[in-house]
Design an enzyme around this catalytic site. Structure first.
Site, short mmCIF file in Angstrom:
data_model
loop_
_atom_site.label_atom_id
_atom_site.label_comp_id
_atom_site.label_asym_id
_atom_site.label_seq_id
_atom_site.Cartn_x
_atom_site.Cartn_y
_atom_site.Cartn_z
N GLY A 77 0.75 -1.17 0.02
CA GLY A 77 -0.09 0.04 -0.12
C GLY A 77 0.94 1.31 0.11
O GLY A 77 0.27 2.25 0.57
N ILE A 82 -7.01 -9.51 -11.79
CA ILE A 82 -7.55 -9.01 -13.05
C ILE A 82 -9.13 -8.90 -12.80
O ILE A 82 -9.67 -9.88 -12.42
CB ILE A 82 -6.94 -9.97 -14.16
CG1 ILE A 82 -5.34 -9.76 -14.34
CG2 ILE A 82 -7.78 -9.66 -15.42
CD1 ILE A 82 -4.86 -10.75 -15.38
N HIS A 139 0.84 1.21 -13.06
CA HIS A 139 1.60 0.09 -13.42
C HIS A 139 3.14 0.38 -13.54
O HIS A 139 3.61 1.54 -13.97
CB HIS A 139 1.30 -0.52 -14.97
CG HIS A 139 2.00 -1.83 -15.23
ND1 HIS A 139 1.54 -2.86 -14.79
CD2 HIS A 139 3.17 -1.79 -16.05
CE1 HIS A 139 2.61 -3.96 -15.37
NE2 HIS A 139 3.39 -3.24 -15.97
N GLU A 168 -11.25 -3.93 -20.20
CA GLU A 168 -11.29 -5.49 -19.92
C GLU A 168 -9.71 -6.12 -20.21
O GLU A 168 -9.68 -7.23 -20.12
CB GLU A 168 -12.33 -6.21 -20.54
CG GLU A 168 -12.50 -6.21 -22.16
CD GLU A 168 -12.76 -4.81 -22.75
OE1 GLU A 168 -13.12 -3.95 -22.03
OE2 GLU A 168 -12.87 -4.72 -24.18
N GLU A 182 5.82 6.44 -9.66
CA GLU A 182 4.41 5.84 -9.08
C GLU A 182 3.58 6.86 -8.09
O GLU A 182 2.63 7.15 -8.41
CB GLU A 182 4.24 4.68 -8.43
CG GLU A 182 4.85 3.58 -9.49
CD GLU A 182 4.75 2.22 -9.07
OE1 GLU A 182 3.72 1.64 -8.70
OE2 GLU A 182 5.65 1.42 -9.22
C1 GAR Z 1 3.42 -1.19 -7.22
O1 GAR Z 1 4.70 -1.18 -8.00
C2 GAR Z 1 2.22 -1.07 -8.32
O2 GAR Z 1 2.79 -0.27 -9.46
C3 GAR Z 1 2.44 -2.54 -8.85
O3 GAR Z 1 2.50 -3.26 -7.46
C4 GAR Z 1 3.19 -2.36 -6.54
C5 GAR Z 1 2.30 -2.26 -5.47
O4 GAR Z 1 3.03 -1.55 -4.50
N1 GAR Z 1 1.28 -2.86 -9.42
C6 GAR Z 1 1.35 -3.92 -10.44
O5 GAR Z 1 2.30 -4.60 -11.05
C7 GAR Z 1 -0.04 -4.26 -11.18
N2 GAR Z 1 -0.10 -4.63 -12.49
P1 GAR Z 1 2.43 -0.94 -3.32
O6 GAR Z 1 1.17 -2.04 -2.74
O7 GAR Z 1 3.28 -0.65 -2.31
O8 GAR Z 1 1.54 0.31 -3.72
#
Ligand code: GAR
Length: 205
Positions: free
Chosen positions: A15, A96, A113, A151, A184
């Site tokens: 998170g 998904i 992502h 989707e 991110e």
């Molecule tokens: C993040 O790097 C996010 O971009 C990735 O998982 C991590 C979650 O971290 N998501 C994906 O790969 C989705 N395809 P977080 O729980 O610390 O935010």
């Protein structure tokens, strides 16, 4: 007159992206939106503790305990309806979603992502695996993308992207951290504000 879009954040793990949203809201960087619900696919996700610490209501809907994908998505939809969510943010949500779910919120679901889509994305490409694959390929630049969710896994229209350098000696973990810090955690709150402002404008038209 609607002043703020109601935002639900879907999570599965640590998170840190949720934390970036909480921090943005507390610092006044998300004036058009309000975090009203954190929905987790896992009861032990640390993201739930972050939400509780910030006073945001939480719900857990376990993918496994739900049985079918349809039952899982129906439970998610019920919670979103209960909290009257206008905007859904996937912040490290590792499930998904099918068209059954995505068709109910056209242009109202965003995902972050950890790569520059269309590189290193799609089914099976998530979390550390994305960075491991980028390192194996030998790219010198990677980054993060916030896109609308339809989707097709990681297939919706791109909203924001930011490039991040790969450094000599990087491990999947060090690269993941840099992409989070430099891309991110900046992009997701920015995207949330952009779409929340659009929602407020549309509702008040
Ligand atoms: C993040 O790097 C996010 O971009 C990735 O998982 C991590 C979650 O971290 N998501 C994906 O790969 C989705 N395809 P977080 O729980 O610390 O935010």
């Amino acid at each position: 007159m609607l002043k703020q879009a109601r935002i639900a954040v879907l999570v599965s793990g640590g998170g840190t992206n949720l934390q970036a949203l909480i921090d943005a809201e507390q610092q006044g960087a998300l004036p058009s939106g309000r975090l009203v619900l954190v929905l987790s696919s896992s009861a032990d996700a640390y993201a739930l503790r972050r939400a509780e610490a910030a006073g945001i209501p939480t719900r857990t809907v376990s993918r496994r305990a739900s049985g079918s994908r349809e039952a899982f998505e129906s439970s998610l939809l019920a919670a979103l309806e209960e909290y009257q969510a206008d905007l859904i943010l996937l912040a490290g949500f590792m499930c998904i979603l099918s068209e059954y779910f995505t068709a109910r919120f056209p242009q109202r679901i965003l995902n972050v992502h950890p790569s520059l889509i269309p590189s290193f994305c799609g089914k099976g490409m998530y979390g550390l695996r994305v960075h491991q694959t980028a390192l194996e390929y030998g790219v010198k630049v990677t980054g993060a993308t916030v896109h609308y969710v339809n989707e097709v896994p990681d297939g919706g229209r791109i909203l924001l992207q930011k490039a991040v350098s790969v450094e000599p000696g990087d491990t999947p973990e060090s690269l993941q951290r840099r992409v989070m810090e430099q891309a991110e955690w900046i992009l997701l709150p920015q995207a949330a504000e952009i779409v929340s402002a659009q929602i407020v404008k549309e509702k008040n038209r």
